[in-house]
Write an enzyme that holds these catalytic residues in place. Structure first.
Site, PDB file in Angstrom:
ATOM      1  N   GLU A   1      68.560  28.105  58.522  1.00 29.76           N
ATOM      2  CA  GLU A   1      68.170  27.300  57.370  1.00 29.76           C
ATOM      3  C   GLU A   1      69.363  27.197  56.422  1.00 29.76           C
ATOM      4  OE1 GLU A   1      65.371  28.939  54.501  1.00 29.76           O
ATOM      5  OE2 GLU A   1      64.360  26.991  54.459  1.00 29.76           O
TER       6      GLU A   1
ATOM      7  N   GLU B   1      65.775  35.002  39.411  1.00 28.77           N
ATOM      8  CA  GLU B   1      66.818  35.156  38.372  1.00 28.77           C
ATOM      9  C   GLU B   1      67.542  33.827  38.119  1.00 28.77           C
ATOM     10  OE1 GLU B   1      70.780  36.613  40.683  1.00 28.77           O
ATOM     11  OE2 GLU B   1      68.911  37.458  41.346  1.00 28.77           O
TER      12      GLU B   1
ATOM     13  N   GLY C   1      60.153  32.558  49.439  1.00 29.29           N
ATOM     14  CA  GLY C   1      61.598  32.742  49.366  1.00 29.29           C
ATOM     15  C   GLY C   1      62.196  32.851  50.741  1.00 29.29           C
TER      16      GLY C   1
ATOM     17  N   THR D   1      64.326  38.397  52.481  1.00 28.32           N
ATOM     18  CA  THR D   1      63.528  39.089  51.459  1.00 28.32           C
ATOM     19  C   THR D   1      62.089  39.241  51.930  1.00 28.32           C
ATOM     20  OG1 THR D   1      64.972  38.130  49.787  1.00 28.32           O
ATOM     21  CG2 THR D   1      62.932  39.128  49.007  1.00 28.32           C
ATOM     22  N   GLY D   2      61.599  38.215  52.610  1.00 29.46           N
ATOM     23  CA  GLY D   2      60.233  38.280  53.154  1.00 29.46           C
ATOM     24  C   GLY D   2      60.062  39.468  54.084  1.00 29.46           C
TER      25      GLY D   2
ATOM     26  N   GLU E   1      55.536  32.786  52.305  1.00 27.38           N
ATOM     27  CA  GLU E   1      55.975  31.419  52.601  1.00 27.38           C
ATOM     28  C   GLU E   1      57.492  31.462  52.642  1.00 27.38           C
ATOM     29  OE1 GLU E   1      57.567  28.304  52.727  1.00 27.38           O
ATOM     30  OE2 GLU E   1      56.911  27.763  50.709  1.00 27.38           O
TER      31      GLU E   1
ATOM     32  N   CYS F   1      61.882  23.994  51.275  1.00 28.60           N
ATOM     33  CA  CYS F   1      61.570  24.783  52.476  1.00 28.60           C
ATOM     34  C   CYS F   1      61.148  23.912  53.649  1.00 28.60           C
ATOM     35  CB  CYS F   1      60.501  25.816  52.156  1.00 28.60           C
ATOM     36  SG  CYS F   1      59.065  25.117  51.353  1.00 28.60           S
TER      37      CYS F   1
HETATM   38  P1  NDP Z   1      65.294  35.189  47.843  1.00 25.91           P
HETATM   39  O1  NDP Z   1      64.360  35.475  48.932  1.00 25.91           O
HETATM   40  O2  NDP Z   1      66.390  36.128  47.582  1.00 25.91           O
HETATM   41  O3  NDP Z   1      64.525  34.986  46.469  1.00 25.91           O
HETATM   42  C1  NDP Z   1      63.177  34.594  46.354  1.00 25.91           C
HETATM   43  C2  NDP Z   1      62.502  35.451  45.295  1.00 25.91           C
HETATM   44  O4  NDP Z   1      62.478  36.805  45.735  1.00 25.91           O
HETATM   45  C3  NDP Z   1      63.248  35.473  43.969  1.00 25.91           C
HETATM   46  O5  NDP Z   1      62.333  35.571  42.907  1.00 25.91           O
HETATM   47  C4  NDP Z   1      64.056  36.742  44.087  1.00 25.91           C
HETATM   48  O6  NDP Z   1      64.469  37.243  42.860  1.00 25.91           O
HETATM   49  C5  NDP Z   1      63.043  37.645  44.730  1.00 25.91           C
HETATM   50  N1  NDP Z   1      63.581  38.832  45.344  1.00 25.91           N
HETATM   51  C6  NDP Z   1      64.836  39.099  45.755  1.00 25.91           C
HETATM   52  N2  NDP Z   1      64.907  40.340  46.291  1.00 25.91           N
HETATM   53  C7  NDP Z   1      63.663  40.861  46.222  1.00 25.91           C
HETATM   54  C8  NDP Z   1      63.074  42.098  46.615  1.00 25.91           C
HETATM   55  N3  NDP Z   1      63.778  43.059  47.193  1.00 25.91           N
HETATM   56  N4  NDP Z   1      61.760  42.283  46.398  1.00 25.91           N
HETATM   57  C9  NDP Z   1      61.008  41.327  45.823  1.00 25.91           C
HETATM   58  N5  NDP Z   1      61.513  40.142  45.420  1.00 25.91           N
HETATM   59  C10 NDP Z   1      62.818  39.911  45.623  1.00 25.91           C
HETATM   60  O7  NDP Z   1      65.862  33.762  48.102  1.00 25.91           O
HETATM   61  P2  NDP Z   1      67.084  33.073  47.344  1.00 25.91           P
HETATM   62  O8  NDP Z   1      66.570  32.574  46.068  1.00 25.91           O
HETATM   63  O9  NDP Z   1      68.288  33.934  47.303  1.00 25.91           O
HETATM   64  O10 NDP Z   1      67.379  31.924  48.356  1.00 25.91           O
HETATM   65  C11 NDP Z   1      68.063  32.258  49.559  1.00 25.91           C
HETATM   66  C12 NDP Z   1      67.514  31.472  50.689  1.00 25.91           C
HETATM   67  O11 NDP Z   1      66.089  31.528  50.734  1.00 25.91           O
HETATM   68  C13 NDP Z   1      67.802  30.000  50.608  1.00 25.91           C
HETATM   69  O12 NDP Z   1      69.067  29.723  51.069  1.00 25.91           O
HETATM   70  C14 NDP Z   1      66.724  29.441  51.465  1.00 25.91           C
HETATM   71  O13 NDP Z   1      67.120  29.548  52.794  1.00 25.91           O
HETATM   72  C15 NDP Z   1      65.566  30.349  51.236  1.00 25.91           C
HETATM   73  N6  NDP Z   1      64.594  29.832  50.266  1.00 25.91           N
HETATM   74  C16 NDP Z   1      63.393  29.464  50.734  1.00 25.91           C
HETATM   75  C17 NDP Z   1      62.482  28.935  49.875  1.00 25.91           C
HETATM   76  C18 NDP Z   1      61.158  28.490  50.337  1.00 25.91           C
HETATM   77  O14 NDP Z   1      60.550  27.672  49.678  1.00 25.91           O
HETATM   78  N7  NDP Z   1      60.640  29.017  51.419  1.00 25.91           N
HETATM   79  C19 NDP Z   1      62.760  28.745  48.466  1.00 25.91           C
HETATM   80  C20 NDP Z   1      64.045  29.229  48.054  1.00 25.91           C
HETATM   81  C21 NDP Z   1      64.911  29.754  48.947  1.00 25.91           C
HETATM   82  P3  NDP Z   1      65.972  36.964  42.368  1.00 25.91           P
HETATM   83  O15 NDP Z   1      66.221  35.506  42.549  1.00 25.91           O
HETATM   84  O16 NDP Z   1      65.906  37.371  40.976  1.00 25.91           O
HETATM   85  O17 NDP Z   1      66.846  37.799  43.249  1.00 25.91           O
END
Ligand code: NDP
Length: 495
Positions: A388, A181, A231, A235-236, A253, A287
């Site tokens: 993190e 989002e 992400g 959420t993972g 990832e 990440c």
């Molecule tokens: P999220 O895990 O919330 O978001 C990653 C993706 O998952 C987004 O597209 C998000 O959508 C989506 N999402 C959220 N809830 C669900 C669900 N229940 N089912 C399926 N998909 C979902 O991470 P954030 O963007 O909030 O970042 C938070 C933390 O994640 C950061 O502080 C960092 O620690 C970590 N992060 C890690 C990354 C990496 O490369 N490994 C990259 C980015 C963040 P939406 O955004 O619309 O909620």
């Protein structure tokens, strides 16, 4: 740069309004202005997107294509991205606040994923097995799963989309892609290129919206056969629960708390640049951030000084300016989360030797800017060493021996990456072998390629992206037995 006032969802080759008729404001993290809107998707939109992907998988142009034709299509998509790289980079930089220089590099590089996996599409070879059964032929071949749900994070939406789309499509799957989002527009602009590249309707669908509203509908959809996600760990885990419930294969990832280890026999000037790369590139919103710096005792003070002197010269500002080294934090919630760690670090007893505050420069003081921040005297049990932070915050720890460095590096729930700095190559390799992480960089940091597998150990994820092995994440193996004797013997005994 012209962009649209509103971006609908790309379903079955068409732009559609969200069934909710609701929209999410798109905010520029630098200016904090609303500059566009994306659809607030709902379960109904997800259902339509998955149905389109399922139909495209089962019928029509996509399953009729040979693997060679699929490869050509992927290369054509790579060409379209290359043609539009500058524009896509600008959109993404405006969307997530990351430096235009970084986004340009990513977008110029992204086509390589489509060329590489396009080339691999018609090299997915099965196998013929030797058999201990008389008059039998046994072989196996790989098949795509069907509909892949691909979910990306806001920090590098298009590069992460490339990591997922290219192997998933090369393998013959169809995809429903959901960007964050916080940064959906570049993915929507990418969708504009699909038809021109020859992607048949329904093969790639893009839905936007809040993860907490549509995430479960997508990952838990009965017609989604495979999930790939980048992400947060939280959420993972939620997605892993759904995948376990529905027995769906999953590539994850997640984040990291990567150790960057500097030995006293390293080239310290080079290592200092590597340490700064580790925690300040992309403003730490990456990440693989080397956010735990482990420095050998004998060089601790000297090395910290070197790192601080480079870090404090980093300029914060407009991500579109060539002079800027660090842009804003991508969104307000994340900005607040990072700031929260300053109190945590203080309470835990770490010493702040640089930053530890929002930026004071008058021109950007109202923005979501955080100064490069370095903590020393950090113990590995402190929260800033274990969690993190995903911002420009470095925890510096000390160690005496090789053994201790390895122990501290591995004393983490995460295992995405690590760095080792030493001129003694035997030592560097010895240490790298014992680090529990999916990637170890030796005398370098933050290098990735479409050719080299990438992924995490432990809570940093499962499965691998990139490299030829990544295509296997999107394939399942089917075994065949062919009887050649013309005889079927005793039906009551296993053959
Ligand atoms: P999220 O895990 O919330 O978001 C990653 C993706 O998952 C987004 O597209 C998000 O959508 C989506 N999402 C959220 N809830 C669900 C669900 N229940 N089912 C399926 N998909 C979902 O991470 P954030 O963007 O909030 O970042 C938070 C933390 O994640 C950061 O502080 C960092 O620690 C970590 N992060 C890690 C990354 C990496 O490369 N490994 C990259 C980015 C963040 P939406 O955004 O619309 O909620």
């Amino acid at each position: 740069m012209t962009t649209r006032a509103r971006y609908g969802q790309y379903i079955n080759g068409r732009w559609e309004k969200p069934s909710s008729e609701q929209w999410i404001d798109v905010v520029n993290p630098f200016s904090q202005e609303n500059w566009s809107q994306v659809a607030r998707g709902s379960k109904q939109d997800v259902d339509r997107a998955v149905a389109a992907a399922r139909d495209a998988f089962l019928d029509g142009q996509w399953p009729a294509m040979t693997a060679t034709q699929r490869g050509a299509l992927l290369r054509s998509l790579g060409d379209r991205i290359a043609e539009h790289a500058e524009r896509l980079a600008e959109v993404e930089s405006r969307d997530n606040g990351k430096l235009i220089a970084e986004m340009r590099a990513q977008l110029q590089y992204a086509p390589e994923w489509f060329y590489y996996f396009g080339g691999l599409a018609d090299k997915i070879e099965g196998m013929v097995f030797p058999t201990d059964k008389a008059d039998m032929l046994s072989y196996a071949k790989y098949e795509p799963y069907g509909v892949v749900a691909a979910i990306t994070a806001w920090n590098s939406p298009l590069l992460l989309a490339a990591y997922k789309l290219a192997p998933a499509l090369a393998a013959g799957n169809t995809v429903v892609l959901k960007p964050s989002e916080h940064a959906s527009v570049s993915t929507m602009e990418l969708a504009d290129l699909f038809a021109d590249a020859g992607v048949p309707p329904g093969v790639i669908n893009v839905v936007s919206g809040y993860g907490h509203e549509i995430g479960d509908a997508l990952t838990g959809h009965p017609d989604v056969a495979k999930i790939t996600f980048t992400g947060s760990e939280a959420t993972g885990k939620r997605i892993a629960g759904i995948a376990a419930r529905d027995i769906k294969p999953l590539t994850l990832e997640l984040g990291g708390k990567s150790a960057n280890i500097v030995f006293d026999d390293a080239d310290l000037d080079l290592a200092a640049v590597g340490a700064v790369t580790g925690f300040l590139s992309a403003g730490g919103q990456t990440c693989v951030a080397g956010s735990r710096l482990l420095v050998q005792n004998s060089i601790y003070d000297e090395f910290v000084e070197k790192v601080v002197s480079i870090a404090k010269a980093a300029r914060l500002g407009d991500p579109f300016s060539a002079d800027t080294h660090i842009g804003p934090i991508a969104n307000e919630a994340h900005f607040q989360k990072i700031i929260g760690y300053f109190d945590i670090a203080k309470a835990d007893g770490a010493d702040c030797v640089l930053g530890g505050r929002v930026h004071q420069d008058s021109e950007i003081k109202d923005g979501w800017f955080i100064e490069p921040t370095v903590y020393t005297n950090v113990d590995n049990s402190m929260r800033i060493a274990q969690e993190e932070i995903f911002g420009p915050v470095l925890a510096v720890l000390s160690f005496e021996t090789e053994e201790e460095a390895i122990r501290i590096a591995n004393d983490s729930r995460y295992g995405l990456a690590a760095g080792v700095w030493s001129k003694d190559s035997a030592r560097a390799l010895r240490v790298a072998d014992r680090i529990q992480a999916g990637t170890v960089w030796i005398n370098t940091y933050r290098v990735v390629s479409f050719m080299t597998p990438f992924g995490g150990y432990k809570a940093s994820g499962s499965g691998r992206e990139n490299g030829a092995v990544a295509i296997k994440e999107y394939l399942q193996l089917k075994s065949y037995w062919i009887g050649t004797s013309g005889d079927v013997s005793n039906p009551f005994v296993i053959r």
